[in-house]
Design an enzyme around this catalytic site. Structure first.
Site, PDB file in Angstrom:
ATOM      1  N   ASN A  13       0.879  -1.170   0.000  1.00 62.55           N
ATOM      2  CA  ASN A  13       0.000   0.000   0.000  1.00 62.55           C
ATOM      3  C   ASN A  13       0.917   1.222   0.000  1.00 62.55           C
ATOM      4  O   ASN A  13       1.495   1.570   1.021  1.00 62.55           O
ATOM      5  CB  ASN A  13      -0.882  -0.016   1.260  1.00 62.55           C
ATOM      6  CG  ASN A  13      -1.685   1.265   1.413  1.00 62.55           C
ATOM      7  OD1 ASN A  13      -1.818   2.037   0.473  1.00 62.55           O
ATOM      8  ND2 ASN A  13      -2.219   1.486   2.614  1.00 62.55           N
ATOM      9  N   LYS A  15       0.125   4.222  -0.301  1.00 62.24           N
ATOM     10  CA  LYS A  15      -0.526   5.432   0.237  1.00 62.24           C
ATOM     11  C   LYS A  15      -0.284   6.597  -0.733  1.00 62.24           C
ATOM     12  O   LYS A  15      -0.229   6.377  -1.937  1.00 62.24           O
ATOM     13  CB  LYS A  15      -0.024   5.733   1.651  1.00 62.24           C
ATOM     14  CG  LYS A  15      -0.056   4.497   2.557  1.00 62.24           C
ATOM     15  CD  LYS A  15       0.113   4.816   3.996  1.00 62.24           C
ATOM     16  CE  LYS A  15       0.208   3.516   4.784  1.00 62.24           C
ATOM     17  NZ  LYS A  15       0.087   3.707   6.201  1.00 62.24           N
ATOM     18  N   HIS A  98      -9.533   1.375   4.600  1.00 66.61           N
ATOM     19  CA  HIS A  98      -8.278   1.520   5.347  1.00 66.61           C
ATOM     20  C   HIS A  98      -8.527   2.462   6.531  1.00 66.61           C
ATOM     21  O   HIS A  98      -9.302   3.417   6.424  1.00 66.61           O
ATOM     22  CB  HIS A  98      -7.190   2.078   4.431  1.00 66.61           C
ATOM     23  CG  HIS A  98      -5.825   2.014   5.034  1.00 66.61           C
ATOM     24  ND1 HIS A  98      -5.392   2.914   5.979  1.00 66.61           N
ATOM     25  CD2 HIS A  98      -4.810   1.141   4.857  1.00 66.61           C
ATOM     26  CE1 HIS A  98      -4.159   2.597   6.346  1.00 66.61           C
ATOM     27  NE2 HIS A  98      -3.776   1.517   5.680  1.00 66.61           N
ATOM     28  N   GLU A 100      -6.907   4.817   7.708  1.00 64.78           N
ATOM     29  CA  GLU A 100      -6.664   6.243   7.422  1.00 64.78           C
ATOM     30  C   GLU A 100      -7.874   6.862   6.733  1.00 64.78           C
ATOM     31  O   GLU A 100      -8.196   8.030   6.959  1.00 64.78           O
ATOM     32  CB  GLU A 100      -5.392   6.395   6.563  1.00 64.78           C
ATOM     33  CG  GLU A 100      -4.147   6.129   7.394  1.00 64.78           C
ATOM     34  CD  GLU A 100      -2.962   5.601   6.605  1.00 64.78           C
ATOM     35  OE1 GLU A 100      -2.964   5.674   5.365  1.00 64.78           O
ATOM     36  OE2 GLU A 100      -2.026   5.094   7.250  1.00 64.78           O
ATOM     37  N   GLU A 170      -5.718  -5.069  10.387  1.00 66.05           N
ATOM     38  CA  GLU A 170      -4.694  -4.051  10.621  1.00 66.05           C
ATOM     39  C   GLU A 170      -4.974  -3.320  11.932  1.00 66.05           C
ATOM     40  O   GLU A 170      -5.747  -2.345  11.948  1.00 66.05           O
ATOM     41  CB  GLU A 170      -4.689  -3.027   9.481  1.00 66.05           C
ATOM     42  CG  GLU A 170      -4.396  -3.610   8.125  1.00 66.05           C
ATOM     43  CD  GLU A 170      -3.699  -2.590   7.239  1.00 66.05           C
ATOM     44  OE1 GLU A 170      -2.578  -2.879   6.817  1.00 66.05           O
ATOM     45  OE2 GLU A 170      -4.250  -1.518   6.997  1.00 66.05           O
ATOM     46  N   GLY A 176       2.255   2.021  10.730  1.00 69.43           N
ATOM     47  CA  GLY A 176       3.235   3.107  10.583  1.00 69.43           C
ATOM     48  C   GLY A 176       3.926   3.482  11.881  1.00 69.43           C
ATOM     49  O   GLY A 176       4.599   4.507  11.962  1.00 69.43           O
ATOM     50  N   SER A 216       3.262  -2.449  10.311  1.00 72.30           N
ATOM     51  CA  SER A 216       4.715  -2.494  10.520  1.00 72.30           C
ATOM     52  C   SER A 216       5.346  -3.832  10.130  1.00 72.30           C
ATOM     53  O   SER A 216       6.278  -4.297  10.803  1.00 72.30           O
ATOM     54  CB  SER A 216       5.053  -2.118  11.968  1.00 72.30           C
ATOM     55  OG  SER A 216       4.596  -0.807  12.244  1.00 72.30           O
TER      56      SER A 216
HETATM   57  C1  PEP Z   1      -0.871   0.097   5.975  1.00 68.66           C
HETATM   58  O1  PEP Z   1      -0.885   1.274   5.706  1.00 68.66           O
HETATM   59  O2  PEP Z   1      -1.771  -0.621   5.542  1.00 68.66           O
HETATM   60  C2  PEP Z   1       0.216  -0.425   6.788  1.00 68.66           C
HETATM   61  C3  PEP Z   1       0.131  -1.634   7.254  1.00 68.66           C
HETATM   62  O3  PEP Z   1       1.292   0.427   7.013  1.00 68.66           O
HETATM   63  P1  PEP Z   1       2.699   0.050   7.702  1.00 68.66           P
HETATM   64  O4  PEP Z   1       3.170  -1.249   7.084  1.00 68.66           O
HETATM   65  O5  PEP Z   1       3.605   1.200   7.361  1.00 68.66           O
HETATM   66  O6  PEP Z   1       2.458  -0.081   9.164  1.00 68.66           O
END
Ligand code: PEP
Length: 254
Positions: A13, A15, A98, A100, A170, A176, A216
């Protein structure tokens, strides 16, 4: 399908990162690194990169997804993109819900469900994100939050629809932040999601549905996470922006 025969899926992803020239260059380098994998490789890229990325992945084993979609087919919805529009340029996947988007763009369980249904109607495969906040985790609400989000996202779907849908668990506190859920905790949460799908759609569908972990994920923790019984791969944010780290995650089993 016998138990645990699900394919592994590694979805990046990006973003709001990567200009078209960077996307093309990334794919031309990634292609060589992942050409021998049996794992499914997906890049979910910004709208502006979709067309360039789709051209760049031709003759590779890399699939392309979008990061959002609207649920109406066409009309006076300035700035929105419909499933039909994504499908007509051969986009295969779309991330829906997501955290976000839930946090900054007022996405709700209801709009997630509308987007999932509209996407499946166009044979666009949704990657539906669910996950608890830190406060919900600390007050013991994780199971309730993630199974409710799953049930609402999948409302009115058939078993076949659910098989064509990927779920990404998630935990918001792990996205992040560098804080990864322990492999055991992530697996337990994903089992709860699979259990809810079993309750709603039966064991066969529940055993087939791909459920990813996200939060992460890095080359250092991928192997342990992906060796768990119910974790079928990952949705990868930060580590998907570098060919080196993303390809190492894809090639976790090499
Ligand atoms: C995400 O944005 O879906 C995500 C898992 O980000 P990160 O791997 O940076 O934690």
């Amino acid at each position: 399908m016998p138990k645990n025969m699900r394919r592994k899926v590694i979805a990046g992803n990006w973003k709001m990162n990567m200009l078209p020239n960077e996307a093309i260059e990334f794919i031309s380098r990634l292609e060589n690194e992942v050409k021998d994998t049996k794992n499914e490789v997906i890049l979910c890229v910004p709208y502006i990169d979709l067309f360039y990325s789709l051209l760049a992945v031709q003759k590779t084993n890399i699939h392309v997804g979008a990061q959002n979609v609207f649920y109406e087919e066409s009309g006076a919805y300035t700035g929105e993109i419909s499933p039909k529009m994504l499908k007509c340029i051969n986009v295969e996947y779309v991330i829906i819900g997501h955290s976000e988007r839930r946090q900054y763009f007022a996405e709700t369980d209801e709009t997630v469900n509308l987007k999932v249904k509209a996407s499946l109607k166009e044979e666009l495969k949704p990657i539906v994100c669910v996950g608890e906040s830190l406060e919900q985790k600390e007050t013991g609400k994780t199971e309730n939050v993630i199974t409710t989000q799953t049930e609402k996202a999948l409302k009115d779907l058939t078993g076949e629809d659910v098989r064509n849908t990927i779920i990404a668990y998630e935990p918001i506190w792990a996205i992040g932040t560098g804080k990864v859920a322990s492999a055991n905790d992530a697996n337990e949460s994903i089992k709860k999601i699979r259990g809810k799908i079993k309750e709603l759609y039966g064991e066969d569908v529940a055993e087939d549905v791909i459920i990813l972990y996200g939060g992460s994920v890095k080359p250092e923790n991928a192997k342990e996470l992906f060796s768990m019984s119910d974790i079928d791969g990952a949705l990868v944010g930060g580590a998907s922006l570098k060919v080196d780290s993303f390809s190492k995650i894809v090639n976790f089993d090499k």
